[in-house]
Design an enzyme around this catalytic site. Structure first.
Site, short mmCIF file in Angstrom:
data_model
loop_
_atom_site.label_atom_id
_atom_site.label_comp_id
_atom_site.label_asym_id
_atom_site.label_seq_id
_atom_site.Cartn_x
_atom_site.Cartn_y
_atom_site.Cartn_z
N HIS A 142 -6.97 -2.97 -10.20
CA HIS A 142 -7.47 -2.62 -8.87
C HIS A 142 -8.98 -2.39 -8.97
O HIS A 142 -9.47 -1.88 -9.98
CB HIS A 142 -6.79 -1.33 -8.42
CG HIS A 142 -7.26 -0.77 -7.12
ND1 HIS A 142 -8.06 0.35 -7.04
CD2 HIS A 142 -7.04 -1.15 -5.85
CE1 HIS A 142 -8.30 0.64 -5.77
NE2 HIS A 142 -7.69 -0.26 -5.02
N HIS B 284 0.81 -1.22 0.00
CA HIS B 284 0.00 0.00 0.00
C HIS B 284 0.84 1.26 0.00
O HIS B 284 0.43 2.31 0.51
CB HIS B 284 -0.93 0.00 1.21
CG HIS B 284 -2.32 0.46 0.89
ND1 HIS B 284 -2.88 1.57 1.46
CD2 HIS B 284 -3.24 -0.03 0.04
CE1 HIS B 284 -4.10 1.74 0.98
NE2 HIS B 284 -4.34 0.78 0.11
#
Lengths: 303, 432
Positions: free
Chosen positions: B336, B236
């Protein structure tokens, strides 16, 4: 805020500098031992100048004196503004400052949790280590050391060899993932930029006593876009420690501040125990300027 | 839909058949539409409606859905999504800003509209413009598919895999027992891939304790999920290159499918430094806008997998181009998807036409939750739930669903809510 006087106090391990303005404001700074010639040159440059012109001074005062002058000018600015220096510089960016010091049981007992050691070491839970061979290795030896340190997870390997040849040190950064710190001896920011561009550096280690607050702040701005941390080197006196704390509180990409172990004589010199560490962290100063009261009598008496 | 399809030869006629076209003077369209009138169709965009949709679910509060509905003079409508986490109101306003580009224009010219929105915005797209464009682009494709009577994936050349699009769910297991439950459930459902993260926040350089904790966490996951399930780990972008380099090397023996965003996305050379010192496959790209932003990643051979998000990269048009660009470099695509269901369903269409497709994300667990219930209520089918490890392909034209305004209005916009804000123990700003 016109500078009227520059006084230097050459000591064995550092030179303290006091600037006084026409209206009586006083600023203190500190740098690596400066020569009488350098002190005279800085005096000639600065007397009669506005104390806020620290950026101009960065381009006019050369060598370590530029660090002392930078701290002292910022100290004056902060005192005039009645604000800690980090508030002038857009901080604080943090509420305390992670500390690093030379390894000793005494330092551990004093509250330090991160330590500098000269070579390989046995990891200990809850403690962290920076390995600093003090440039004694060749680039090839440094690369072997970096690889052998991978499993010990040191915070980083610092200045294992002279960094002048970027091609040679690139080998270290390519052959292992142990983070590398460089910068204490750098004399020009373009050297830092070269290191960042060549991807040989993970921790920027400019010396607070050589480079001062503003130059390291600029190096940090450069390093930020490379996701690289700043952890200033420091082996000087406590005035520079105060400057380093303000610098740390003005940087987003600060990681840790090297600091000599606190002792009563150092605390007396700056009128407070600013080098005291609690559970690995130093406390942010809150008073105007650098937030210290330099005890001139003590300063004159010390070696 | 059916009656319109029967007539489509009529309204798809190009402008040279003047009898079929309304008088130019009667049309009040944007300049671009006029320029393309001689080669376009008679279909016109007549309405652009934006919908902010806040689901009353904790995990969805920072990402109200930004939906757009385009209406046409043929009765056909198109839906699209440009949800941008933490910046909902900005995207809704930006879609409105594009209204003038669209009203009166021919919706079939999707590439033309994409170019116009991108180029004529002058400040090449950042995430707000990219997400607004994504919403409009998806809606244009939805209309296109409906007018042409085909699901979008067929227009794109799919399906590459007739069984559907392989996907992965998220794992939020904190202990071995929970991990083994996930393993059992995944096996039962035929799910072949999952993704997890690393705990806490990371400073620029990290302590031995934090690095060991992260490595042990990944090892425990592999041990308890077993060797058959592919595992992605999302850093992340909360790790610096220095920290990430250590972690990706330490976990090489775990044979991860990928490590995602080992550092932030602005410095491609920094990413390359990480990927060059480890065999762990590296994935990145969910924050990138337009194919332009992926060029260096591909050109410099930096990563193994690109993860651009259909809702930010600029819709179907842009996601397809990223995949096309990555294909000759042997780079896989694993888009994503952590926003609403329209973008996710649109992604599946593009995935289905990619020879270099790897796996499709959906931010859901192996067990469906509240959010998935609402999606099913909207579409009448379990949207973005896998069957035998794959997302089924829709059969209806366009993006393959019907949605009414009333359905989305049931969850009115509650305003923009920021994403998480976290801080290190010294109070300084941390990434999550």
């Amino acid at each position: 805020m016109i500078i009227e006087k520059l006084e230097a106090f050459p000591k064995s391990s550092f030179t303290a500098v006091k600037l006084t303005t026409r209206d009586g404001a006083v600023g203190w700074g500190e740098c690596l031992p400066a020569t009488p010639t350098a002190i005279a040159a800085a005096t000639k440059t600065l007397v009669g100048q506005e104390a806020s012109r620290y950026e101009w001074a960065r381009t006019q005062v050369h060598g370590p004196m530029s660090a002392a002058v930078n701290m002292a000018m910022l100290d004056i600015c902060g005192k005039v503004a009645k604000a800690p220096v980090y508030q002038l510089l857009g901080g604080p960016t943090r509420n305390k400052v992670r500390a690093l010091t030379g390894w000793s049981e005494k330092a551990l007992a004093a509250g330090h949790r991160a330590f500098v050691v000269p070579g390989t070491y046995t990891p200990r839970d809850g403690l962290d280590f920076v390995v600093d061979p003090e440039r004694k290795l060749s680039a090839g030896q440094a690369s072997s050391l970096a690889a052998s340190l991978e499993k010990s997870l040191p915070l980083w390997l610092d200045e294992p060899c002279p960094p002048a040849n970027l091609g040679a040190i690139k080998k270290i950064a390519t052959e292992s993932v142990t983070p590398l710190g460089w910068g204490r001896g750098v004399t020009n920011l373009s050297e830092v930029q070269n290191m960042l561009r060549e991807q040989v550096i993970d921790v920027v280690r400019l010396d607070i006593s050589r480079h001062g607050i503003s130059t390291i702040r600029k190096a940090a701005a450069l390093a930020e876009t490379y996701y690289i941390a700043v952890a200033p080197y420091h082996a000087g006196g406590p005035i520079a420690t105060a400057a380093a704390l303000h610098l740390a509180a003005s940087l987003p990409n600060f990681f840790i501040q090297q600091v000599p172990l606190a002792d009563p004589a150092r605390a007396e010199l700056v009128g407070g125990d600013i080098e005291r560490v609690k559970d690995g962290f130093l406390t942010l100063p809150t008073k105007p300027g650098l937030g210290i009261e330099v005890n001139e009598g003590t300063l004159r008496r010390m070696a | 839909m059916e009656p319109m399809n029967m007539q489509r030869r009529d309204f798809l006629s190009v402008g040279c058949g003047c009898a079929l076209m309304p008088q130019a003077a009667q049309e009040s369209g944007p300049l671009g539409a006029a320029a393309m009138r001689s080669v376009g169709t008679k279909v016109r965009i007549t309405g652009v409606k934006v919908f902010g949709v806040t689901l009353p679910i904790k995990e969805a509060l920072d990402r109200p859905y930004c939906f757009v509905k385009l209406e046409t003079n043929q009765g056909v409508v198109g839906w699209g999504e440009g949800t941008l986490e933490g910046k909902a109101a900005a995207v809704l306003a930006c879609i409105e800003d594009f209204k003038e580009f669209l009203i009166g224009a021919d919706p079939m010219l999707v590439e033309h509209h994409w170019q116009s929105m991108y180029v004529h915005s002058f400040y090449r797209a950042g995430p707000v413009i990219g997400s607004a464009m994504a919403a409009i682009d998806q809606a244009l494709w939805d209309i296109r598919g409906k007018l042409l009577g085909m699901p979008v994936y067929k227009l794109l050349g799919g399906p590459y895999d007739p069984e559907g699009v392989r996907g992965y769910y998220h794992v939020r297991a904190s202990n071995p027992a929970e991990m083994r439950e996930v393993r059992a459930k995944a096996k039962e459902l035929g799910v072949t891939c999952v993704k997890s993260g690393i705990p806490g926040y990371y400073e620029w350089i990290e302590t031995r304790e934090k690095i060991n904790r992260a490595v042990n966490g990944m090892r425990t996951l592999r041990e308890n999920l077993g060797p058959e399930i592919d595992i992605g780990i999302d850093f992340h972008a909360k790790t610096s290159p220095a920290v990430a380099s250590i972690l990706v090397k330490e976990v090489e023996p775990l044979n991860l499918l990928f490590v995602e965003e080992p550092c932030p996305p602005e410095n491609v050379a920094a990413m390359r430094k990480i990927s060059s010192r480890s065999t762990t496959p590296i994935a990145t790209g969910e924050r990138l806008v337009a194919a332009y932003s992926c060029r260096e990643l591909v050109e410099m051979g930096v990563v193994d997998i690109i993860q651009t998000d259909i809702n930010h990269v600029g819709g179907i048009t842009a996601l397809w181009k990223v995949a096309a660009m990555a294909e000759p470099s042997g780079i896989k695509i694993a888009p994503h998807a952590c926003e609403g269901p329209i973008g996710a369903l649109a992604t599946v269409h593009v995935d289905s036409a990619m020879p270099n497709f790897l796996v499709q994300e959906i931010c859901s667990g192996v067990v469906a939750g509240e959010k998935e219930k609402i999606w099913e209520e909207w579409f009448g089918f379990p949207a973005m739930r896998m069957v035998n490890g794959k997302f089924p392909l829709p059969t209806k034209p366009g993006l393959g669903f019907e949605l009414t305004e009333a359905q989305v209005k049931k969850y009115p916009f509650q305003g923009t809510k920021p994403m998480a804000r976290v801080f290190h123990q010294d109070g300084s700003v941390a990434a999550w």
